[in-house]
Motif scaffolding. Structure first.
Motif: not given
Length: 446
Positions: A84-85, A91-93, A185-186, A200-201
């Motif tokens: 999921t991450a 999508a972030l770009p 996220l990275p 979830t992290d």
């Protein structure tokens, strides 16, 4: 609707192998539309600045479906499904320059409500996790909370007996500021049994950095995810039960509620009457006071106040029925406008047509709209009378107050006030019927 601008990321990349289907899981239909359409429809109520759908398995088909459901939504491709991450990172770009709250939804979780999404969007915390009190927590990840909010998410396999006794569990839905997602996220690793990167992290990383992390709760029914055909059937039953209850509360009469089937966007006005065994496909509006008689199927159409439809009628996309129109049994209407007071009693097909007010369409009438290559229109003026068994070969126009004789094939325009006859001359052979039948019986006897 919220202080911060909102963006939606809808995860829709999974194959859904437990569905035993070649169709991507999020394209299986619930309430007449693909599963992903439910998340998109509810999310749009927040008036988001951007909607990103992450597609993977069957990405081309998912993209086409999303384009129809929400033309402003954009597609991010997750070529490998690595968690999921990882999906959110794809999508972030497409959110470059966006500074606000990002809500991550799932295309196979159709019932999360508007109020719940609004709570996620408006919450003051930097990260908000959606949880619910589970009747049977099973193997869900547990949400461990304390005085300062959410302390950590513990997966079932990593939980001791004390943690497993917690009934507050993780839905997977998460909201966080865009800047925070870009930062953390990275940093998420994939040191786990599946070798995947888990969203979830994020709460743990955010709390460790001093950010506020909280939980918003909803009813367990909102978090129902679809993984199997059986769960899809259960979800359909739940959706229909809610839609029927909502219609009754809104003042709609349902003669036999259990037999009426709604689509996600069905809109019915108060004091409308719906008979038993009526099916609404997507895109139907029935105005107040209209009546849909039993055994009708409607899709992509509009029925005005005072109109009656059925029984055993079919309204296809593009059907527009004016006030006090009557469409009777075994009538099919497609891409046609019927002005006020038109009567189409029975056994008729009207396609690609415009029928003027107060016109009467006789039984067995057909607009012959397709020539094998293209569709053509039929225009009928107001107060016309179309005799039974008339074939109207489009393109053709029948004028105001004009008439066609029963059994006519109309291939040329009919002026206002004219009578058109387009049938072969009747020839009568006295006694021939009896002689013919005798000859046939003799032949059969031989």
């Amino acid at each position: 609707m919220t202080e911060k601008p909102v963006a939606l990321i809808v995860l829709a990349a999974g194959q859904g192998s437990r569905m035993q289907s070649d169709l991507p899981k999020v394209l299986h239909r619930l309430g007449g539309v693909p599963l992903v359409g439910h998340a998109l429809a509810t999310g749009r109520l927040l008036e988001p600045e951007a909607v990103i759908v992450v597609a993977g398995h069957g990405a081309e088909a998912v993209g086409k479906a999303v384009a129809k459901l929400d033309p402003e939504a954009r597609i991010a491709l997750q070529e490998e499904q690595l968690g999921t991450a990882h999906a959110v990172r794809q999508a972030l770009p497409l959110l470059d320059g966006f500074e606000g709250r990002v809500i991550v939804l799932y295309g196979d979780t159709p019932f999360i409500g508007e109020e719940t999404l609004a709570n996620l969007a408006s919450h003051a915390a930097d990260v908000v996790v959606l949880g619910f009190e589970a009747a049977d927590p099973g193997r869900y990840g547990r949400l461990v909370t304390g005085p300062e909010g959410l302390e950590r998410i513990v997966e079932y396999k990593d939980a001791d007996a004390v943690i497993r006794a917690i009934r507050l569990v993780n839905s997977g839905v998460l909201a966080a500021d865009a800047a925070l997602l870009r930062e953390f996220l990275p940093r998420i690793g994939n040191r786990n049994a599946a070798g995947e990167y888990y969203l979830t992290d994020i709460p743990e990383l955010a709390r460790a950095a001093g950010h506020r992390v909280e939980v918003v709760t909803c009813d367990e029914a909102e978090t129902l995810g679809i993984n199997t055909r059986a769960e899809l059937a259960q979800a359909e039953a739940a959706f229909q039960a809610r839609a029927r209850a909502r219609a009754l509360e809104d003042g709609v009469t349902l003669s036999d509620p259990a037999t009426v089937w709604f689509a996600l966007d069905t809109c019915i006005g108060r004091d409308a009457v719906i008979g038993q065994n009526v099916v609404f496909g997507p895109g139907v509006t029935v105005e107040s006071g209209a009546e849909i008689l039993p055994f009708c199927h409607l899709e992509g159409c509009h029925v005005s106040a005072g109109a009656t439809v059925g029984p055993f009628a079919r309204l296809r996309p593009g059907a527009e029925l004016g006030g006090d129109v009557h469409v009777g049994n075994f009538v099919e209407i497609k891409n046609s406008v019927l002005d006020e007071g038109v009567k189409v009693g029975h056994l008729t097909y009207l396609g690609d047509a415009h029928i003027g007010e107060a016109t009467n369409i006789g039984a067995g009438t057909i607009t012959c709209n397709y020539d094998g290559v293209g569709k053509h229109r039929t225009e009928i003026g107001p107060h016309a009378f179309i005799g039974s068994d008339t074939m109207l070969v489009a393109p053709v126009r029948v004028g105001a107050r004009a008439m066609t004789g029963s059994g006519s094939v109309i291939t040329e325009d009919v002026p206002d006030d004219a009578l058109a006859l387009g049938r072969a001359k009747q020839v009568t052979k006295p006694g021939l019927a009896t002689r013919l039948m005798q000859a046939l019986r003799q032949k059969k006897g031989n």
